[in-house]
Design a protein around this motif. Structure first.
Motif, PDB file in Angstrom:
ATOM      1  N   SER A   1      14.469  10.091  -1.230  1.00 18.94           N
ATOM      2  CA  SER A   1      15.044  10.873  -0.136  1.00 18.94           C
ATOM      3  C   SER A   1      15.432   9.975   1.038  1.00 18.94           C
ATOM      4  CB  SER A   1      14.056  11.946   0.327  1.00 18.94           C
ATOM      5  OG  SER A   1      12.972  11.370   1.045  1.00 18.94           O
ATOM      6  N   MET A   2      14.833   8.787   1.115  1.00 20.59           N
ATOM      7  CA  MET A   2      15.184   7.810   2.142  1.00 20.59           C
ATOM      8  C   MET A   2      16.326   6.894   1.696  1.00 20.59           C
ATOM      9  SD  MET A   2      11.234   6.902   3.125  1.00 20.59           S
ATOM     10  CE  MET A   2      11.603   5.431   4.047  1.00 20.59           C
ATOM     11  N   GLY A   3      16.865   7.154   0.502  1.00 23.07           N
ATOM     12  CA  GLY A   3      17.954   6.326  -0.007  1.00 23.07           C
ATOM     13  C   GLY A   3      17.485   5.024  -0.600  1.00 23.07           C
ATOM     14  N   LEU A   4      16.172   4.853  -0.777  1.00 28.57           N
ATOM     15  CA  LEU A   4      15.583   3.610  -1.280  1.00 28.57           C
ATOM     16  C   LEU A   4      15.088   3.791  -2.709  1.00 28.57           C
ATOM     17  CD1 LEU A   4      13.444   2.811   1.896  1.00 28.57           C
ATOM     18  CD2 LEU A   4      15.726   1.924   1.382  1.00 28.57           C
ATOM     19  N   TRP A   5      14.886   2.665  -3.386  1.00 28.34           N
ATOM     20  CA  TRP A   5      14.361   2.688  -4.753  1.00 28.34           C
ATOM     21  C   TRP A   5      13.446   1.478  -4.909  1.00 28.34           C
ATOM     22  CZ3 TRP A   5      17.718   5.066  -9.060  1.00 28.34           C
ATOM     23  CH2 TRP A   5      16.944   5.291 -10.202  1.00 28.34           C
ATOM     24  N   LEU A   6      12.131   1.724  -4.964  1.00 26.62           N
ATOM     25  CA  LEU A   6      11.161   0.627  -5.011  1.00 26.62           C
ATOM     26  C   LEU A   6      10.505   0.462  -6.366  1.00 26.62           C
ATOM     27  CD1 LEU A   6       9.350   0.881  -1.542  1.00 26.62           C
ATOM     28  CD2 LEU A   6      11.352  -0.435  -2.199  1.00 26.62           C
ATOM     29  N   ARG A   7      10.712   1.379  -7.287  1.00 28.86           N
ATOM     30  CA  ARG A   7      10.099   1.239  -8.608  1.00 28.86           C
ATOM     31  C   ARG A   7      10.833   0.175  -9.422  1.00 28.86           C
ATOM     32  NH1 ARG A   7       9.120   7.256 -10.954  1.00 28.86           N
ATOM     33  NH2 ARG A   7      11.166   6.715 -11.845  1.00 28.86           N
ATOM     34  N   GLU A   8      10.165  -0.280 -10.462  1.00 25.62           N
ATOM     35  CA  GLU A   8      10.738  -1.323 -11.303  1.00 25.62           C
ATOM     36  C   GLU A   8      11.976  -0.860 -12.059  1.00 25.62           C
ATOM     37  OE1 GLU A   8       9.968  -4.525 -11.402  1.00 25.62           O
ATOM     38  OE2 GLU A   8       8.594  -4.078  -9.774  1.00 25.62           O
ATOM     39  N   ASP A   9      12.140   0.448 -12.222  1.00 21.18           N
ATOM     40  CA  ASP A   9      13.306   0.945 -12.943  1.00 21.18           C
ATOM     41  C   ASP A   9      14.524   1.106 -12.031  1.00 21.18           C
ATOM     42  OD1 ASP A   9      12.359   3.032 -11.439  1.00 21.18           O
ATOM     43  OD2 ASP A   9      12.510   4.543 -13.016  1.00 21.18           O
ATOM     44  N   ALA A  10      14.487   0.509 -10.862  1.00 24.77           N
ATOM     45  CA  ALA A  10      15.622   0.549  -9.949  1.00 24.77           C
ATOM     46  C   ALA A  10      16.819  -0.160 -10.574  1.00 24.77           C
ATOM     47  CB  ALA A  10      15.252  -0.123  -8.623  1.00 24.77           C
ATOM     48  N   PRO A  11      18.043   0.169 -10.176  1.00 22.28           N
ATOM     49  CA  PRO A  11      19.215  -0.548 -10.686  1.00 22.28           C
ATOM     50  C   PRO A  11      19.021  -2.058 -10.589  1.00 22.28           C
ATOM     51  CG  PRO A  11      19.914   1.315  -9.361  1.00 22.28           C
ATOM     52  CD  PRO A  11      18.423   1.246  -9.229  1.00 22.28           C
ATOM     53  N   LYS A  12      19.443  -2.765 -11.620  1.00 23.19           N
ATOM     54  CA  LYS A  12      19.172  -4.203 -11.695  1.00 23.19           C
ATOM     55  C   LYS A  12      19.897  -5.008 -10.624  1.00 23.19           C
ATOM     56  CE  LYS A  12      18.008  -4.515 -16.622  1.00 23.19           C
ATOM     57  NZ  LYS A  12      17.820  -3.070 -16.830  1.00 23.19           N
TER      58      LYS A  12
ATOM     59  N   ASN B   1       0.807  -1.218   0.000  1.00 22.51           N
ATOM     60  CA  ASN B   1       0.000   0.000   0.000  1.00 22.51           C
ATOM     61  C   ASN B   1       0.840   1.269   0.000  1.00 22.51           C
ATOM     62  OD1 ASN B   1      -2.547  -1.485   0.498  1.00 22.51           O
ATOM     63  ND2 ASN B   1      -1.538  -1.984   2.424  1.00 22.51           N
ATOM     64  N   ALA B   2       2.015   1.183  -0.559  1.00 20.06           N
ATOM     65  CA  ALA B   2       2.925   2.324  -0.473  1.00 20.06           C
ATOM     66  C   ALA B   2       2.385   3.504  -1.263  1.00 20.06           C
ATOM     67  CB  ALA B   2       4.305   1.933  -0.980  1.00 20.06           C
ATOM     68  N   ARG B   3       1.910   4.482  -0.532  1.00 19.11           N
ATOM     69  CA  ARG B   3       1.457   5.718  -1.183  1.00 19.11           C
ATOM     70  C   ARG B   3       2.524   6.808  -1.079  1.00 19.11           C
ATOM     71  NH1 ARG B   3      -3.040   3.348   0.976  1.00 19.11           N
ATOM     72  NH2 ARG B   3      -2.753   4.282   3.029  1.00 19.11           N
ATOM     73  N   ILE B   4       3.745   6.366  -0.736  1.00 17.10           N
ATOM     74  CA  ILE B   4       4.847   7.309  -0.680  1.00 17.10           C
ATOM     75  C   ILE B   4       5.330   7.562  -2.103  1.00 17.10           C
ATOM     76  CG2 ILE B   4       7.187   7.692   0.194  1.00 17.10           C
ATOM     77  CD1 ILE B   4       6.586   5.965   2.516  1.00 17.10           C
ATOM     78  N   SER B   5       5.560   8.791  -2.438  1.00 14.50           N
ATOM     79  CA  SER B   5       6.011   9.129  -3.783  1.00 14.50           C
ATOM     80  C   SER B   5       7.421   8.609  -4.023  1.00 14.50           C
ATOM     81  CB  SER B   5       6.000  10.651  -3.964  1.00 14.50           C
ATOM     82  OG  SER B   5       6.988  11.245  -3.141  1.00 14.50           O
ATOM     83  N   HIS B   6       7.764   8.463  -5.294  1.00  9.10           N
ATOM     84  CA  HIS B   6       9.112   8.033  -5.642  1.00  9.10           C
ATOM     85  C   HIS B   6      10.147   9.017  -5.098  1.00  9.10           C
ATOM     86  CE1 HIS B   6      12.415   6.289  -7.849  1.00  9.10           C
ATOM     87  NE2 HIS B   6      12.636   7.432  -8.495  1.00  9.10           N
ATOM     88  N   GLU B   7       9.845  10.309  -5.120  1.00  4.08           N
ATOM     89  CA  GLU B   7      10.771  11.312  -4.604  1.00  4.08           C
ATOM     90  C   GLU B   7      11.008  11.119  -3.108  1.00  4.08           C
ATOM     91  OE1 GLU B   7       8.152  11.923  -6.506  1.00  4.08           O
ATOM     92  OE2 GLU B   7       9.249  12.377  -8.371  1.00  4.08           O
ATOM     93  N   ALA B   8       9.939  10.774  -2.378  1.00  2.00           N
ATOM     94  CA  ALA B   8      10.093  10.539  -0.939  1.00  2.00           C
ATOM     95  C   ALA B   8      10.934   9.292  -0.676  1.00  2.00           C
ATOM     96  CB  ALA B   8       8.725  10.417  -0.278  1.00  2.00           C
ATOM     97  N   MET B   9      10.701   8.234  -1.461  1.00  2.00           N
ATOM     98  CA  MET B   9      11.486   7.021  -1.290  1.00  2.00           C
ATOM     99  C   MET B   9      12.953   7.283  -1.601  1.00  2.00           C
ATOM    100  SD  MET B   9       9.384   4.867  -0.101  1.00  2.00           S
ATOM    101  CE  MET B   9      10.558   3.532  -0.060  1.00  2.00           C
TER     102      MET B   9
END
Length: 631
Positions: free
Chosen positions: A481-492, A471-479
């Motif tokens: 800023s936390m040093g995380l990357w949850l989208r599919e285009d994250a480094p492989k 249910n992550a409604r956190i924006s990609h920009e917020a993620m």
């Protein structure tokens, strides 16, 4: 009526008094310090089984080298209760058991006062071979006073225990020790406090034992030394005697500034194993700011951080006694040249113990304000300043200025700061608003039972993970800023996973390491209620930039396996009153600069030996056994 029967009727005393060595057995052989080396400490009362075995500690006195087993001490024996336990003795194994219990509990108590919560030990390591579901909760830290027949003592993450060694002193370079005499590391206040601190820190930050840069293991060592050092100042009789001997000037080397004196003598150091006072350049009158660039070994590098903290304490102590010096000498910067009046010694002792207590709590609180991975000394400086500013808004004594100045003199600087002003060193509030709706849906009741605290925190970690996943409604920009990357285009190379029953493709995974509550009380009685959240990600690292780039562009490549683990993530400091994220202290999982720095640290030409030491299979399992050999 027996002691145990009395306690069942609600007649338990409020505390237990136990005798210990204030320093170690060597101090009892010096006429000047023998009288203060037998100290009595006051600990909160708890029912103990023979061992002693209590809520936090289980002492197991097996000697594998000789195949022996020492009978456990019963500290509830009325004969021991009335005389505050056994008198200090290096020849009585039951006193050895009493000593490790008492000093470990002193250390635990100092942490709980500073952190505003109860201490939990690290979980039992997951068995990847059997994958059996076992209870990973560790209620008691196991302490083995005579575990090793060697000049070593260390915290074992695998056993979640402390292992203390004993050995024969050198017959040639023996210092003040008996040539060939037996030295017990479990009888050194400093060594016991040091190892207990390692265990507590591992329970708080599970990734701090992964040496991703030169500062990480050095920080573990330095922080443990800082705790042991400032615990000297909790024993007022020892502080009084030393201030009398030093005529108030704590900047001179003494028992209070030295660590593990008997051990240092026994292996030929002719003094303390390590000292909190570093060398001064006679030309400038300042410590060498380039020493940090040359120091690689964890103890050597960590000693610079210890010296910085102790230097800050000395500045604070001098500011607190300036009026007393002015009355006694007419000069607020000069200590007396003659013996001090007992009334002045008492006042100086009071100010020294108070300043040391404040600095110790300041150092411990800062650990909650560190990123969850890949920390460095500059991060710790920022954590010290931010944690103190959060709890003590009015820095009337200049504690924060003293810390900044001491770090600056030793070349310890944070990255990405505009200046060394207090405002610049504070961790920034998140640029992007981080909305975690999950925080608004749950309560955080006050819990005292440690197992319940552990189980509640474990459930919260799982719930937060599920919220982030589903249910992550956190924006990609917020993620980001936390040093995380949850989208599919994250480094492989970021580790992916697929939850059971989830039909969606494998997605970047996260680990929620901790969700812990802190209730801290400031000097003015103000209460700070916070939630400390640690979230990390894992990425595959390769020995060469070319291999890294090949995998990043194509995904998995046949014949290429990862050479190291690279981590990123964030520590979130949440205000429990508003449920808002106050600080986001992050290390970016996508940082090419950090990735290159870790690769160079592990595989660079100048650090191949270090890489082999810190990243070998055996050292990953027992890192402190390697680092602490010969201490």
């Amino acid at each position: 009526m027996s002691i145990r029967a009395a306690s069942s009727d609600g007649l338990e005393p409020p505390f237990r008094r136990l005798r210990i060595y204030a320093f170690d057995p060597a101090a009892s052989l010096d006429m000047r310090t023998a009288v203060i080396n037998s100290a009595t400490v006051t600990l909160p009362w708890e029912q103990l089984e023979p061992g002693p075995i209590g809520e936090y500690i289980e002492v197991i006195d097996v000697d594998p080298a000789s195949g022996g087993f020492y009978l456990p001490v019963d500290l509830n024996d009325p004969a021991l209760l009335v005389q505050d336990g056994f008198p200090p003795s290096d020849g009585n194994p039951k006193f050895h058991q009493q000593m490790v219990y008492a000093v470990a509990m002193m250390t635990i108590r100092n942490f709980e006062r500073a952190l505003g919560r109860r201490v939990l030990w690290a979980q039992r390591p997951w068995d990847w071979k059997t994958r059996e579901t076992v209870d990973r909760y560790v209620g008691r830290l196991r302490i083995y006073p005579h575990a090793l027949r060697e000049a070593n003592a260390y915290y074992s993450p695998q056993k979640v225990g402390l292992l203390f060694g004993y050995f024969q002193a050198s017959r040639i370079d023996f210092g003040t020790a008996l040539p060939g005499g037996t030295i017990f590391t479990c009888l050194s206040h400093d060594i016991v406090a040091h190892e207990t601190t390692h265990a507590i820190l591992d329970g708080m930050h599970r990734r701090f034992i992964e040496a991703s840069n030169p500062d990480l293991l050095a920080f573990h060592e330095a922080f443990a030394d800082i705790v042991a050092l400032f615990q000297h100042f909790t024993i007022e009789e020892a502080v009084y005697q030393q201030i009398s001997q030093l005529r108030g000037d704590l900047s001179r080397r003494s028992l209070l500034s030295g660590l593990a004196i008997q051990f240092g003598n026994a292996i030929g150091h002719y003094g303390a194993l390590r000292d909190a006072i570093d060398s001064i350049d006679p030309a400038t009158g300042l410590p060498d700011p380039g020493a940090l660039d040359r120091a690689i070994e964890p103890h050597e590098r960590g000693a610079i951080l210890v010296a910085a903290v102790f230097d800050a304490f000395l500045s604070i102590y001098r500011s607190r006694v300036e009026d007393l010096l002015r009355i006694s000498t007419g000069d607020g910067t000069r200590f007396p040249d003659s013996d001090l009046h007992p009334d002045l010694i008492r006042r100086l002792t009071k100010e020294a113990t108070k300043a040391a207590s404040h600095v110790l709590r300041m150092c411990i609180r800062a650990v909650d304000y560190l990123p969850p991975v890949d920390i460095n000394f500059g991060d710790y400086l920022r954590a010290l300043i931010t944690a103190d500013a959060d709890l003590v808004s009015d820095d009337a004594r200049g504690y924060r200025i003293a810390v900044i100045e001491a770090f600056r003199r030793r070349g310890i600087f944070p990255r990405d700061c505009r200046s060394l002003s207090v405002d610049s060193l504070l961790w920034e509030r998140p640029d992007t608003r981080i909305e975690i709706d999950w925080l608004k849906e749950i309560d955080f009741p006050y819990i005292t039972d440690r197992r319940e605290i552990y189980e509640t925190a474990t459930r919260r970690c799982a719930d937060l993970f599920n919220w982030l996943w589903d249910n992550a409604r956190i924006s990609h920009e917020a993620m980001r800023s936390m040093g995380l990357w949850l989208r599919e285009d994250a480094p492989k190379t970021i580790r992916r996973r697929q939850k059971d029953g989830d039909r969606r493709p494998r997605r970047p995974a996260v680990e929620v390491h901790s969700v812990r509550v802190a209730n801290r009380v400031g000097p003015d009685g103000d209460q700070e209620q916070q939630l400390i959240i640690e979230i990390t990600q894992e990425r595959r690292g390769y020995r060469t930039p070319e291999a890294q780039q090949q995998v990043e562009s194509r995904g998995r490549v046949a014949g290429l396996t990862a050479d190291f683990v690279f981590r990123g993530g964030a520590t979130l400091i949440v205000d429990l009153r508003t449920r808002e994220v106050r600080y986001c202290i992050s290390k970016d999982i996508a940082s090419t600069e950090r990735l290159a720095a870790q690769r160079a640290f592990q595989f660079g030409a100048d650090s191949e030996a270090l890489g082999a030491t810190y990243f070998g299979a055996a050292s990953r399992d027992e890192p402190f056994a390697f680092v602490h050999r010969m201490l």
